[in-house]
Motif scaffolding. Structure first.
Motif, mmCIF file in Angstrom:
data_model
loop_
_atom_site.group_PDB
_atom_site.id
_atom_site.type_symbol
_atom_site.label_atom_id
_atom_site.label_comp_id
_atom_site.label_asym_id
_atom_site.label_seq_id
_atom_site.Cartn_x
_atom_site.Cartn_y
_atom_site.Cartn_z
ATOM 1 N N LEU A 65 14.826 -62.459 19.998
ATOM 2 C CA LEU A 65 13.490 -61.931 19.919
ATOM 3 C C LEU A 65 12.804 -62.484 18.646
ATOM 4 C CD1 LEU A 65 10.991 -60.015 20.723
ATOM 5 C CD2 LEU A 65 12.245 -58.163 19.432
ATOM 6 N N GLN A 66 13.349 -62.698 17.579
ATOM 7 C CA GLN A 66 12.847 -63.410 16.478
ATOM 8 C C GLN A 66 12.204 -64.727 16.516
ATOM 9 O OE1 GLN A 66 15.024 -63.357 12.778
ATOM 10 N NE2 GLN A 66 13.198 -63.662 11.461
ATOM 11 N N ASP A 67 13.302 -65.162 17.377
ATOM 12 C CA ASP A 67 13.087 -66.792 17.654
ATOM 13 C C ASP A 67 11.874 -67.033 18.570
ATOM 14 O OD1 ASP A 67 15.157 -67.250 16.131
ATOM 15 O OD2 ASP A 67 16.412 -67.615 17.927
ATOM 16 N N LEU A 68 11.794 -66.095 19.641
ATOM 17 C CA LEU A 68 10.810 -66.215 20.591
ATOM 18 C C LEU A 68 9.308 -65.888 19.866
ATOM 19 C CD1 LEU A 68 10.131 -66.247 23.642
ATOM 20 C CD2 LEU A 68 10.181 -63.660 23.466
ATOM 21 N N LEU A 69 9.213 -64.853 19.159
ATOM 22 C CA LEU A 69 7.998 -64.832 18.330
ATOM 23 C C LEU A 69 7.728 -65.784 17.386
ATOM 24 C CD1 LEU A 69 8.599 -61.037 17.438
ATOM 25 C CD2 LEU A 69 7.173 -61.861 18.942
ATOM 26 N N LYS A 70 8.717 -66.427 16.778
ATOM 27 C CA LYS A 70 8.364 -67.699 16.026
ATOM 28 C C LYS A 70 7.673 -68.646 16.686
ATOM 29 C CE LYS A 70 9.374 -66.366 11.752
ATOM 30 N NZ LYS A 70 8.019 -66.368 10.563
ATOM 31 N N ALA A 71 8.492 -68.799 17.945
ATOM 32 C CA ALA A 71 8.041 -70.053 18.776
ATOM 33 C C ALA A 71 6.818 -69.919 19.314
ATOM 34 C CB ALA A 71 9.075 -70.192 19.904
ATOM 35 N N ASN A 72 6.317 -68.611 19.625
ATOM 36 C CA ASN A 72 4.994 -68.357 20.298
ATOM 37 C C ASN A 72 4.207 -67.752 18.964
ATOM 38 O OD1 ASN A 72 5.544 -68.963 23.082
ATOM 39 N ND2 ASN A 72 7.175 -67.785 22.564
ATOM 40 N N GLU A 73 4.301 -67.995 17.871
ATOM 41 C CA GLU A 73 3.268 -67.489 16.871
ATOM 42 C C GLU A 73 1.899 -67.640 16.774
ATOM 43 O OE1 GLU A 73 4.394 -66.164 12.473
ATOM 44 O OE2 GLU A 73 4.126 -68.327 12.866
ATOM 45 N N GLU A 74 1.651 -68.898 17.301
ATOM 46 C CA GLU A 74 0.072 -69.394 17.154
ATOM 47 C C GLU A 74 -0.257 -68.494 18.509
ATOM 48 O OE1 GLU A 74 -2.051 -70.693 14.942
ATOM 49 O OE2 GLU A 74 -0.158 -70.579 13.642
ATOM 50 N N LEU A 75 0.285 -68.774 19.683
ATOM 51 C CA LEU A 75 -0.236 -68.005 20.932
ATOM 52 C C LEU A 75 -0.562 -66.726 20.912
ATOM 53 C CD1 LEU A 75 2.074 -69.642 23.536
ATOM 54 C CD2 LEU A 75 -0.355 -70.111 23.455
ATOM 55 N N LEU A 76 0.459 -65.918 19.953
ATOM 56 C CA LEU A 76 0.067 -64.519 19.672
ATOM 57 C C LEU A 76 -1.014 -64.182 18.886
ATOM 58 C CD1 LEU A 76 3.881 -63.721 19.206
ATOM 59 C CD2 LEU A 76 2.438 -62.730 21.035
#
Length: 95
Positions: A65-76
């Motif tokens: 989950l942390q990796d997914l959030l970091k990978a998509n941080e700008e989109l979020l």
């Protein structure tokens, strides 16, 4: 299919009230409503298996989950700004 599992699936369908999916939900959920019931049933079976209680499994899932959030941080950041007009700083601080 065992009757208890069938009852559980029927209960899921009844709980979701698939007959009365509103226009907003129908617009956002493009899949087959029965696949949603199937997914819920799979989650119930997984939960009953006890696998999620294993600390290593939980750590692995949290890391994913942390990796997914970091990978998509700008989109979020962009999505939250578009929806709520929150700055990156405010989003990072509060979300």
């Amino acid at each position: 299919m065992p009757s208890s599992r069938l009852l559980s699936i029927k209960s899921s369908a009844q709980f979701l009230d698939l007959e009365s999916i509103n226009a907003k939900t129908a617009h956002t959920y493009k899949g087959d409503p029965m696949s949603l019931v199937s997914t819920i049933e799979k989650q119930r079976l997984f939960s009953a298996s006890g696998q999620a209680k294993d600390i290593q499994f939980r750590k692995q899932q949290l890391q994913k989950l942390q990796d997914l959030l970091k990978a998509n941080e700008e989109l979020l950041f962009t999505a939250i700004y578009n929806d709520f007009k929150k700055s990156k700083f405010e989003t990072y601080l509060t979300e």
